[in-house]
Motif scaffolding. Structure first.
Motif, mmCIF file in Angstrom:
data_model
loop_
_atom_site.group_PDB
_atom_site.id
_atom_site.type_symbol
_atom_site.label_atom_id
_atom_site.label_comp_id
_atom_site.label_asym_id
_atom_site.label_seq_id
_atom_site.Cartn_x
_atom_site.Cartn_y
_atom_site.Cartn_z
ATOM 1 N N ARG A 39 37.196 -2.041 40.776
ATOM 2 C CA ARG A 39 37.642 -3.399 41.614
ATOM 3 C C ARG A 39 36.671 -3.668 42.728
ATOM 4 N NH1 ARG A 39 42.164 -0.906 44.723
ATOM 5 N NH2 ARG A 39 43.060 -0.789 42.604
ATOM 6 N N PHE A 40 36.555 -4.990 42.880
ATOM 7 C CA PHE A 40 35.456 -5.490 43.877
ATOM 8 C C PHE A 40 36.247 -6.236 44.877
ATOM 9 C CE2 PHE A 40 33.096 -5.152 39.765
ATOM 10 C CZ PHE A 40 32.020 -4.229 40.095
ATOM 11 N N PRO A 41 36.349 -5.857 46.099
ATOM 12 C CA PRO A 41 36.849 -6.793 47.211
ATOM 13 C C PRO A 41 36.115 -7.884 47.070
ATOM 14 C CG PRO A 41 36.760 -4.582 48.013
ATOM 15 C CD PRO A 41 36.201 -4.485 46.678
ATOM 16 N N TRP A 42 36.494 -9.268 47.338
ATOM 17 C CA TRP A 42 35.510 -10.530 47.455
ATOM 18 C C TRP A 42 34.657 -10.032 48.572
ATOM 19 C CZ3 TRP A 42 36.062 -12.761 43.314
ATOM 20 C CH2 TRP A 42 37.002 -13.139 42.831
ATOM 21 N N SER A 43 34.693 -9.417 49.659
ATOM 22 C CA SER A 43 33.864 -9.210 50.647
ATOM 23 C C SER A 43 32.412 -8.318 50.311
ATOM 24 C CB SER A 43 34.420 -8.726 51.963
ATOM 25 O OG SER A 43 35.124 -7.403 51.692
ATOM 26 N N ASP A 44 32.807 -7.504 49.146
ATOM 27 C CA ASP A 44 31.625 -6.852 48.609
ATOM 28 C C ASP A 44 30.740 -7.492 47.632
ATOM 29 O OD1 ASP A 44 32.731 -4.640 50.216
ATOM 30 O OD2 ASP A 44 33.227 -3.593 48.431
ATOM 31 N N LEU A 45 31.298 -8.792 47.032
ATOM 32 C CA LEU A 45 30.298 -9.514 46.262
ATOM 33 C C LEU A 45 29.614 -10.501 46.944
ATOM 34 C CD1 LEU A 45 33.481 -10.271 43.667
ATOM 35 C CD2 LEU A 45 31.508 -8.532 43.572
ATOM 36 N N HIS A 46 28.418 -10.953 46.320
ATOM 37 C CA HIS A 46 27.438 -11.625 46.822
ATOM 38 C C HIS A 46 27.550 -13.027 46.594
ATOM 39 C CE1 HIS A 46 23.382 -11.860 48.375
ATOM 40 N NE2 HIS A 46 22.766 -12.679 47.430
ATOM 41 N N GLY A 47 28.078 -13.595 45.602
ATOM 42 C CA GLY A 47 28.355 -14.799 45.198
ATOM 43 C C GLY A 47 28.400 -15.109 43.790
ATOM 44 N N TRP A 48 28.816 -16.161 43.380
ATOM 45 C CA TRP A 48 29.068 -16.514 41.906
ATOM 46 C C TRP A 48 28.360 -17.992 41.818
ATOM 47 C CZ3 TRP A 48 32.026 -20.951 40.806
ATOM 48 C CH2 TRP A 48 32.658 -21.552 41.652
ATOM 49 N N ARG A 49 28.472 -18.127 40.279
ATOM 50 C CA ARG A 49 27.741 -19.347 39.870
ATOM 51 C C ARG A 49 28.487 -19.493 38.453
ATOM 52 N NH1 ARG A 49 23.676 -22.772 39.917
ATOM 53 N NH2 ARG A 49 22.971 -21.864 41.976
ATOM 54 N N GLU A 50 28.720 -20.921 38.340
ATOM 55 C CA GLU A 50 29.252 -21.181 37.096
ATOM 56 C C GLU A 50 28.316 -21.833 36.282
ATOM 57 O OE1 GLU A 50 33.344 -23.634 35.945
ATOM 58 O OE2 GLU A 50 32.708 -23.427 37.772
ATOM 59 N N THR A 51 28.191 -21.308 34.865
ATOM 60 C CA THR A 51 27.030 -21.907 33.904
ATOM 61 C C THR A 51 27.832 -22.301 32.798
ATOM 62 O OG1 THR A 51 26.539 -19.714 33.116
ATOM 63 C CG2 THR A 51 25.553 -20.031 35.032
ATOM 64 N N LYS A 52 27.002 -23.021 32.001
ATOM 65 C CA LYS A 52 27.699 -23.499 30.641
ATOM 66 C C LYS A 52 28.231 -22.247 29.827
ATOM 67 C CE LYS A 52 26.904 -26.756 26.828
ATOM 68 N NZ LYS A 52 26.105 -27.513 26.129
ATOM 69 N N PRO A 53 27.558 -21.268 29.717
ATOM 70 C CA PRO A 53 27.834 -20.118 28.711
ATOM 71 C C PRO A 53 28.891 -19.049 29.398
ATOM 72 C CG PRO A 53 25.624 -19.666 29.398
ATOM 73 C CD PRO A 53 26.009 -21.046 29.890
ATOM 74 N N ALA A 54 28.784 -19.071 31.131
ATOM 75 C CA ALA A 54 29.573 -17.779 31.563
ATOM 76 C C ALA A 54 29.619 -18.255 33.142
ATOM 77 C CB ALA A 54 29.007 -16.430 31.179
ATOM 78 N N MET A 55 30.788 -17.438 33.621
ATOM 79 C CA MET A 55 30.939 -17.512 35.054
ATOM 80 C C MET A 55 30.335 -16.178 35.301
ATOM 81 S SD MET A 55 32.747 -19.143 37.387
ATOM 82 C CE MET A 55 34.292 -19.717 36.704
ATOM 83 N N LEU A 56 29.314 -16.356 36.231
ATOM 84 C CA LEU A 56 28.447 -15.069 36.752
ATOM 85 C C LEU A 56 28.903 -14.710 38.186
ATOM 86 C CD1 LEU A 56 24.962 -16.242 35.805
ATOM 87 C CD2 LEU A 56 26.673 -15.118 34.328
ATOM 88 N N ILE A 57 29.323 -13.548 38.273
ATOM 89 C CA ILE A 57 29.794 -13.053 39.455
ATOM 90 C C ILE A 57 28.668 -11.915 40.002
ATOM 91 C CG2 ILE A 57 31.599 -12.121 40.699
ATOM 92 C CD1 ILE A 57 33.622 -13.100 38.910
ATOM 93 N N TYR A 58 28.106 -12.300 41.061
ATOM 94 C CA TYR A 58 26.778 -11.415 41.623
ATOM 95 C C TYR A 58 27.331 -10.184 42.516
ATOM 96 C CZ TYR A 58 23.745 -14.597 39.201
ATOM 97 O OH TYR A 58 23.100 -15.493 38.303
#
Length: 175
Positions: A122-141
């Motif tokens: 489980r990752f609380p949103w506050s522990d995540l760095h960011g996100w990026r939507e790309t053509k092949p995948a949703m990347l959650i950093y």
């Protein structure tokens, strides 16, 4: 609102996510700055060589040649890395059996959860760095280089909209 997706990543999914991250990483200021500095150093060396001839015109020509050399050199390095990436990423995918199984990702206003036969997290949103939507995948950093990928084909249109809206509501920045 809560949502979920379930998928089994393929080698193609993994390679697509790694390639999308690579392209994004090469466009970041943190990557471009050293490239620009190196090209300017090549230009300065070229100008120095041109000044040994005693002519400012030759200094400019050599500086431009040095700048061009630096740009071409980094372009070739980038292109070679990009072309070899599918082979490297595919080999890593085949070696890591833990990512070759079914995953379920769930999200809510509290954060992102995942589960598979190997475990759960489980990752609380506050522990995540960011996100990026790309053509092949949703990347959650999780940080600058470590990310979770959710293949686009795993999403319905509504699920993708819901995840996007949930991350925006949570204040997770687009990276």
């Amino acid at each position: 609102m809560t949502g979920s997706v379930t998928f089994t990543p393929s080698e193609t999914d993994y390679v697509g996510a790694i390639r999308a991250n690579f392209v994004f990483a090469m466009r970041r200021r943190r990557t471009l700055r050293p490239i620009a500095i190196t090209a300017l150093v090549f230009a300065a060396i070229g100008a120095g060589v041109g000044l040994t001839d005693g002519s400012p015109a030759w200094a400019a020509v050599y500086a431009f040649a040095g700048l061009l050399y630096g740009a071409v050199l980094f372009g070739l390095i980038y292109l070679t890395s990009y072309l070899l990436l599918p082979r490297r990423a595919g080999r890593l995918f085949r070696q890591q059996r833990s990512i070759q199984q079914s995953f379920e990702y769930r999200w809510s206003d509290a954060g992102l959860e995942w589960s598979s036969a190997q475990g759960a997290g489980r990752f609380p949103w506050s522990d995540l760095h960011g996100w990026r939507e790309t053509k092949p995948a949703m990347l959650i950093y999780m940080n600058d280089t470590l990310f979770q990928f959710l293949p686009r084909h795993a999403f319905t249109h509504e699920a993708a909209d819901d995840l996007r809206a949930t991350m925006e509501r949570a204040g997770l920045p687009i990276y």
